[in-house]
Design an enzyme around this catalytic site. Structure first.
Site, short mmCIF file in Angstrom:
data_model
loop_
_atom_site.label_atom_id
_atom_site.label_comp_id
_atom_site.label_asym_id
_atom_site.label_seq_id
_atom_site.Cartn_x
_atom_site.Cartn_y
_atom_site.Cartn_z
N ASP A 93 0.86 -1.18 0.00
CA ASP A 93 0.00 0.00 0.00
C ASP A 93 0.90 1.22 0.00
O ASP A 93 1.95 1.23 0.67
CB ASP A 93 -0.86 0.03 1.27
CG ASP A 93 -1.97 -1.01 1.26
OD1 ASP A 93 -2.14 -1.69 0.24
OD2 ASP A 93 -2.65 -1.14 2.29
N SER A 233 8.25 4.92 5.73
CA SER A 233 8.98 3.92 4.98
C SER A 233 8.69 4.00 3.50
O SER A 233 7.66 4.52 3.08
CB SER A 233 8.66 2.53 5.52
OG SER A 233 7.31 2.45 5.92
#
Length: 279
Positions: A93, A233
Site C-alpha cells: 500500500d 517507509s
C-alpha cells in the site's frame, strides 16, 4: 497529498529543528525509541493513532496488542486482489511515483536529483537499468506496512546498506537526499516475467526498521517479503528497459513527482518478458 505535520516542518525547516534532528538521527536515539515502542508503556499511543489516521481496524486481525510496534506491524485479514502472471503488481500500500531512468542514471524527487548508482552503490548494476523505470512507493502512517514480492523468481543477491535515518516525507526530501542517506536493503531477483529486477526497502526517521523475513532462494508473486516497524517507509522498484509496460495513469505523471495511491497486490502495469532471462 496531506499537509505536512508541524513537527516535521519544525525539524527540517528551522535552525533549532535541524539541531534536534542531528540528535534524533543518532543510532543511540533510534535504539532508545525502539525499546519504548516495543514496551507495554507505548500501548496508550495505539488508540490515538487509530483515531488520528482513521484506520479501519475491521481489516486487521482482532487481538490485544502488547505494544505500539506490535500494533503497527499488525497483519491484515482481508484477501488481496486477484492478478494474472503477466500483471505487474504493487508490492505494498502506498503512494506511487514513476521515473524513467535516463542515460546518466538519475531521476528527480521533489526537486532533488538522485543517482541510481548512489542508491544501489553498484555502478554496473545501476548502468543495467538505464532507460528503464524507477518506481517509488511511499507508505503513509495509515497504510499497511507489510510488503510482498512483485513476481515469481530466484533471488540472486541481497544487500544491506547502513545509513542515516531520515523521514521520507516530502519536506525532508527538500532538504536531504534521503534515499541516498537512509539505511536500506535490496534484493536482486531474476523474475519469471520481468527479467532481473531490484526491490529495495528504505528505512526512515526514528525506529524505521526493515524486517525482511523471507530468506529462501526462490520467491513467489504476492508472497510476503517482510514488513516495516514504526517510522515512515519507502519501497523502490527498478525494472529494466522493455521489461514492463505501466498503466497509462502512471505514464501521464511520469517524472513529475505526482503520486498515485495504490494498494498491495493491485495491478499497476504488465510484464513483457515472459520467461526469466538476462544477467
Amino acid at each position: 497529498m496531506k499537509q505536512e505535520d508541524a513537527g516535521i516542518r519544525f525539524l527540517y525547516q528551522t535552525q533549532v529543528g535541524r539541531f534536534f534532528l542531528k540528535v534524533l538521527t543518532l543510532p543511540c536515539f533510534s535504539k532508545a525509541g525502539s525499546v519504548f515502542l516495543n514496551s507495554r508503556f507505548s500501548r496508550p499511543m495505539i488508540d490515538r493513532y487509530i483515531k488520528k489516521y482513521h484506520i479501519d481496524m475491521e481489516q486487521y486481525e482482532k487481538r490485544d496488542y502488547t505494544s505500539f510496534n506490535d500494533f503497527f506491524t499488525r497483519k491484515r485479514t482481508k484477501a488481496t486482489p486477484d492478478y494474472t502472471a503477466s500483471d505487474l503488481i504493487s508490492p505494498c500500500d502506498g503512494y506511487l511515483s514513476v521515473y524513467k531512468i535516463g542515460p546518466d542514471s538519475r531521476f528527480t524527487v521533489k526537486n532533488l536529483s538522485y543517482s541510481t548508482r548512489s542508491i544501489l552503490r553498484d555502478k554496473a548494476l545501476a548502468k543495467s537499468y538505464e532507460d528503464g523505470y524507477c518506481m517509488i512507493f511511499r507508505l503513509a502512517p495509515y497504510h499497511y506496512h507489510h510488503y510482498s514480492y512483485v513476481d515469481f523468481g530466484t533471488v540472486l543477491r541481497r544487500r544491506r546498506i547502513e545509513g542515516i535515518l531520515h523521514c521520507v516525507r516530502p519536506t525532508a526530501c527538500e532538504h536531504f537526499p534521503v534515499y541516498a542517506e537512509n539505511s536500506r536493503e535490496y534484493t536482486i531477483l531474476r523474475s519469471e516475467h520481468m527479467g532481473v529486477i531490484v526491490q529495495m526497502e528504505v528505512g526512515a526517521l526514528l525506529v524505521g526498521k526493515i524486517r525482511n523475513t523471507h530468506s529462501q532462494s526462490t520467491a513467489a508473486k504476492g508472497e510476503e517479503k517482510g514488513y516495516f516497524e514504526f517510522g515512515g517507509s519507502t519501497i523502490i522498484l527498478f525494472a529494466r528497459k522493455g521489461s514492463v509496460a505501466l498503466e497509462e495513469r502512471f505514464g501521464n505523471t511520469m517524472d513529475t513527482g505526482i503520486e498515485t495511491e495504490v494498494s498491495i497486490g493491485s495491478k499497476i502495469g504488465s510484464c513483457l518478458q515472459g520467461e526469466s532471462h538476462g544477467n
